[in-house]
Design a protein around this motif. Sequence first.
Motif, PDB file in Angstrom:
ATOM      1  N   TRP A 151      40.635  36.301  47.920  1.00  0.00           N
ATOM      2  CA  TRP A 151      39.852  36.708  46.916  1.00  0.00           C
ATOM      3  C   TRP A 151      38.818  35.653  46.571  1.00  0.00           C
ATOM      4  O   TRP A 151      38.844  34.611  46.858  1.00  0.00           O
ATOM      5  CB  TRP A 151      40.529  37.111  45.829  1.00  0.00           C
ATOM      6  CG  TRP A 151      41.605  38.238  45.836  1.00  0.00           C
ATOM      7  CD1 TRP A 151      41.492  39.509  45.735  1.00  0.00           C
ATOM      8  CD2 TRP A 151      42.996  38.001  46.205  1.00  0.00           C
ATOM      9  NE1 TRP A 151      42.377  40.200  45.962  1.00  0.00           N
ATOM     10  CE2 TRP A 151      43.580  39.331  46.653  1.00  0.00           C
ATOM     11  CE3 TRP A 151      43.650  36.801  46.804  1.00  0.00           C
ATOM     12  CZ2 TRP A 151      45.025  39.597  46.724  1.00  0.00           C
ATOM     13  CZ3 TRP A 151      44.835  36.907  47.283  1.00  0.00           C
ATOM     14  CH2 TRP A 151      45.543  38.226  47.150  1.00  0.00           C
ATOM     15  N   TYR A 198      37.333  39.507  43.488  1.00  0.00           N
ATOM     16  CA  TYR A 198      37.214  40.596  44.386  1.00  0.00           C
ATOM     17  C   TYR A 198      37.742  40.479  45.773  1.00  0.00           C
ATOM     18  O   TYR A 198      37.356  39.073  46.045  1.00  0.00           O
ATOM     19  CB  TYR A 198      35.746  41.362  44.471  1.00  0.00           C
ATOM     20  CG  TYR A 198      34.834  40.421  45.078  1.00  0.00           C
ATOM     21  CD1 TYR A 198      34.416  40.278  46.180  1.00  0.00           C
ATOM     22  CD2 TYR A 198      34.026  39.656  44.018  1.00  0.00           C
ATOM     23  CE1 TYR A 198      33.290  39.508  46.740  1.00  0.00           C
ATOM     24  CE2 TYR A 198      32.828  38.734  44.644  1.00  0.00           C
ATOM     25  CZ  TYR A 198      32.512  38.717  46.037  1.00  0.00           C
ATOM     26  OH  TYR A 198      31.697  37.847  46.249  1.00  0.00           O
ATOM     27  N   PRO A 199      38.215  41.192  46.605  1.00  0.00           N
ATOM     28  CA  PRO A 199      38.521  40.797  47.848  1.00  0.00           C
ATOM     29  C   PRO A 199      37.543  40.095  48.899  1.00  0.00           C
ATOM     30  O   PRO A 199      36.527  40.861  48.826  1.00  0.00           O
ATOM     31  CB  PRO A 199      39.139  42.178  48.616  1.00  0.00           C
ATOM     32  CG  PRO A 199      39.380  42.945  47.286  1.00  0.00           C
ATOM     33  CD  PRO A 199      38.362  42.545  46.286  1.00  0.00           C
ATOM     34  N   SER A 207      48.548  41.121  40.447  1.00  0.00           N
ATOM     35  CA  SER A 207      48.525  41.501  41.628  1.00  0.00           C
ATOM     36  C   SER A 207      49.844  42.055  41.977  1.00  0.00           C
ATOM     37  O   SER A 207      51.048  41.764  41.355  1.00  0.00           O
ATOM     38  CB  SER A 207      48.243  40.262  42.598  1.00  0.00           C
ATOM     39  OG  SER A 207      48.549  40.852  43.735  1.00  0.00           O
TER      40      SER A 207
END
Length: 217
Positions: free
Chosen positions: A86, A96-97, A208
């Motif tokens: 990330w 964000y990925p 997560s």
Amino acid sequence: FTIFVLAFQQSPLELCCQARGFEKSPPASPSQHYFLTGKKEVMGPNKKIVSERLQIFLAGPNLVRVINSTPNGNQVQLLHFGKNGWKKNPGGTELYPMKNLLDLQRKSTCRWICLRFPWGWKIHPDGSASLISENEIRMQLDSDYRPKTLHWGNGFTLSLHDWRKRKDGRWFPHQWNWHQGNEQEVEKFYLVEPDALWLDSGFMPPNSEIPTWKAVR
């Protein structure tokens, strides 16, 4: 003559461990992670060197948190077991990925295996070493039996400089010069701290759903 005979009687692994102030095997303690802080220097516009504050939390070859401080805010990169990554851009608030993890994966691996050298390496009589788990990674040693230059394949090179001795007798490099193609990057650390213990939850976004390590008492 006496010094030569003593050196000759030691194995290459023993010589390298002695040069680092290490035992021949990693300690049994779980506190084998690292914290590095300093600055990163890259070539910016008009060939001017741009310097940014750098912090690295390293818990394995594929577990790392990298924080670059820029004039616009912090850039954060996370790598979790090499499979997920990330990124938060300067000025942003969300992680964000990352689509391309290769550079982060390679540097994380290099940091881990260099900080722990010679554990996990095969030392050769010609002053070189090869990583036992990866044939493409080789190391050239300096005259003190410490890592000098790492080669990964044909186009990726890392040079280690500014070795400093800690009060406990262990030696660590404080300058890391990265070369990949025409790109160069220099990292200069004023603190290299071993014996840290990071939980893997620190290498992923909050909330997560990826499973994490659990402490058992």
